[in-house]
Write a protein that holds these residues in place. Sequence first.
Motif, PDB file in Angstrom:
ATOM      1  N   VAL A   6       0.869  -1.183   0.000  1.00  0.00           N
ATOM      2  CA  VAL A   6       0.000   0.000   0.000  1.00  0.00           C
ATOM      3  C   VAL A   6       0.902   1.228   0.000  1.00  0.00           C
ATOM      4  O   VAL A   6       1.707   1.410   0.918  1.00  0.00           O
ATOM      5  CB  VAL A   6      -0.933   0.028   1.235  1.00  0.00           C
ATOM      6  N   VAL A   7       0.763   2.072  -1.032  1.00  0.00           N
ATOM      7  CA  VAL A   7       1.614   3.245  -1.194  1.00  0.00           C
ATOM      8  C   VAL A   7       0.753   4.499  -1.135  1.00  0.00           C
ATOM      9  O   VAL A   7      -0.118   4.705  -1.989  1.00  0.00           O
ATOM     10  CB  VAL A   7       2.365   3.208  -2.548  1.00  0.00           C
ATOM     11  N   VAL A  12      -2.688   8.964   7.521  1.00  0.00           N
ATOM     12  CA  VAL A  12      -4.058   8.627   7.927  1.00  0.00           C
ATOM     13  C   VAL A  12      -4.666   7.633   6.938  1.00  0.00           C
ATOM     14  O   VAL A  12      -5.283   6.639   7.327  1.00  0.00           O
ATOM     15  CB  VAL A  12      -4.932   9.901   8.054  1.00  0.00           C
ATOM     16  N   ASN A  13      -4.471   7.888   5.652  1.00  0.00           N
ATOM     17  CA  ASN A  13      -4.975   6.962   4.628  1.00  0.00           C
ATOM     18  C   ASN A  13      -4.310   5.595   4.746  1.00  0.00           C
ATOM     19  O   ASN A  13      -4.971   4.564   4.607  1.00  0.00           O
ATOM     20  CB  ASN A  13      -4.738   7.520   3.221  1.00  0.00           C
ATOM     21  N   LEU A  14      -2.999   5.582   4.982  1.00  0.00           N
ATOM     22  CA  LEU A  14      -2.289   4.305   5.127  1.00  0.00           C
ATOM     23  C   LEU A  14      -2.872   3.483   6.272  1.00  0.00           C
ATOM     24  O   LEU A  14      -3.144   2.293   6.123  1.00  0.00           O
ATOM     25  CB  LEU A  14      -0.795   4.545   5.397  1.00  0.00           C
ATOM     26  N   LYS A  15      -3.082   4.132   7.423  1.00  0.00           N
ATOM     27  CA  LYS A  15      -3.616   3.418   8.597  1.00  0.00           C
ATOM     28  C   LYS A  15      -5.037   2.925   8.338  1.00  0.00           C
ATOM     29  O   LYS A  15      -5.418   1.841   8.762  1.00  0.00           O
ATOM     30  CB  LYS A  15      -3.569   4.315   9.825  1.00  0.00           C
ATOM     31  N   GLU A  25      -8.090 -11.988   7.305  1.00  0.00           N
ATOM     32  CA  GLU A  25      -6.899 -12.631   7.854  1.00  0.00           C
ATOM     33  C   GLU A  25      -5.954 -13.179   6.793  1.00  0.00           C
ATOM     34  O   GLU A  25      -4.818 -13.539   7.090  1.00  0.00           O
ATOM     35  CB  GLU A  25      -7.305 -13.737   8.832  1.00  0.00           C
ATOM     36  N   GLU A  26      -6.406 -13.235   5.546  1.00  0.00           N
ATOM     37  CA  GLU A  26      -5.551 -13.728   4.465  1.00  0.00           C
ATOM     38  C   GLU A  26      -4.636 -12.642   3.897  1.00  0.00           C
ATOM     39  O   GLU A  26      -3.755 -12.935   3.107  1.00  0.00           O
ATOM     40  CB  GLU A  26      -6.411 -14.285   3.332  1.00  0.00           C
ATOM     41  N   TYR A  27      -4.878 -11.375   4.278  1.00  0.00           N
ATOM     42  CA  TYR A  27      -4.116 -10.268   3.705  1.00  0.00           C
ATOM     43  C   TYR A  27      -3.077  -9.744   4.693  1.00  0.00           C
ATOM     44  O   TYR A  27      -3.358  -9.559   5.867  1.00  0.00           O
ATOM     45  CB  TYR A  27      -5.036  -9.108   3.317  1.00  0.00           C
ATOM     46  N   LYS A  28      -1.882  -9.501   4.157  1.00  0.00           N
ATOM     47  CA  LYS A  28      -0.818  -8.904   4.958  1.00  0.00           C
ATOM     48  C   LYS A  28      -0.394  -7.606   4.280  1.00  0.00           C
ATOM     49  O   LYS A  28       0.387  -7.625   3.321  1.00  0.00           O
ATOM     50  CB  LYS A  28       0.375  -9.849   5.067  1.00  0.00           C
ATOM     51  N   PRO A  29      -0.920  -6.454   4.754  1.00  0.00           N
ATOM     52  CA  PRO A  29      -0.534  -5.187   4.148  1.00  0.00           C
ATOM     53  C   PRO A  29       0.884  -4.772   4.543  1.00  0.00           C
ATOM     54  O   PRO A  29       1.324  -5.004   5.667  1.00  0.00           O
ATOM     55  CB  PRO A  29      -1.541  -4.181   4.719  1.00  0.00           C
ATOM     56  N   VAL A  30       1.591  -4.185   3.593  1.00  0.00           N
ATOM     57  CA  VAL A  30       2.892  -3.573   3.824  1.00  0.00           C
ATOM     58  C   VAL A  30       2.720  -2.113   3.432  1.00  0.00           C
ATOM     59  O   VAL A  30       2.352  -1.818   2.289  1.00  0.00           O
ATOM     60  CB  VAL A  30       3.988  -4.238   2.962  1.00  0.00           C
ATOM     61  N   LEU A  31       2.956  -1.200   4.363  1.00  0.00           N
ATOM     62  CA  LEU A  31       2.676   0.213   4.147  1.00  0.00           C
ATOM     63  C   LEU A  31       3.950   1.000   3.866  1.00  0.00           C
ATOM     64  O   LEU A  31       4.932   0.861   4.599  1.00  0.00           O
ATOM     65  CB  LEU A  31       1.994   0.805   5.385  1.00  0.00           C
TER      66      LEU A  31
END
Length: 121
Positions: A6-7, A12-15, A25-31
Amino acid sequence: MKKILVVDDNVVNLKFVDKMLKSNEEYKPVLVPSGSKALQFLSKNVPDLILLDILMPEMDGYQVLEEIRKMPEVADVPVLFLTAEEDEGLQERIKEVGAQGFLLKPFKQEALLNLVGQYLA
């Protein structure tokens, strides 16, 4: 787990997006907070999907996507734009640059998860 980059330059948008994605639970976001940080991450990692803001300082989302498409390891990763930009040619421009789709801000969790789910099924 499906890794989603996530870019967005807005913390605030990232969070907000992080919280929405973590409801599955299947998703692992990287910010990451910028296009250059996204490119650094992508030089060493291959996510399953990229969510990319268009309006960012330094490099906008279109420029970031152009660089992503030059990187053989990640060139085929689906990219979805998350944007507040609502100009008339948005859909055409997004297709021209090679993104798979977009979601207009502000959006609801259901809309985000439905769109992401289409590419991570």
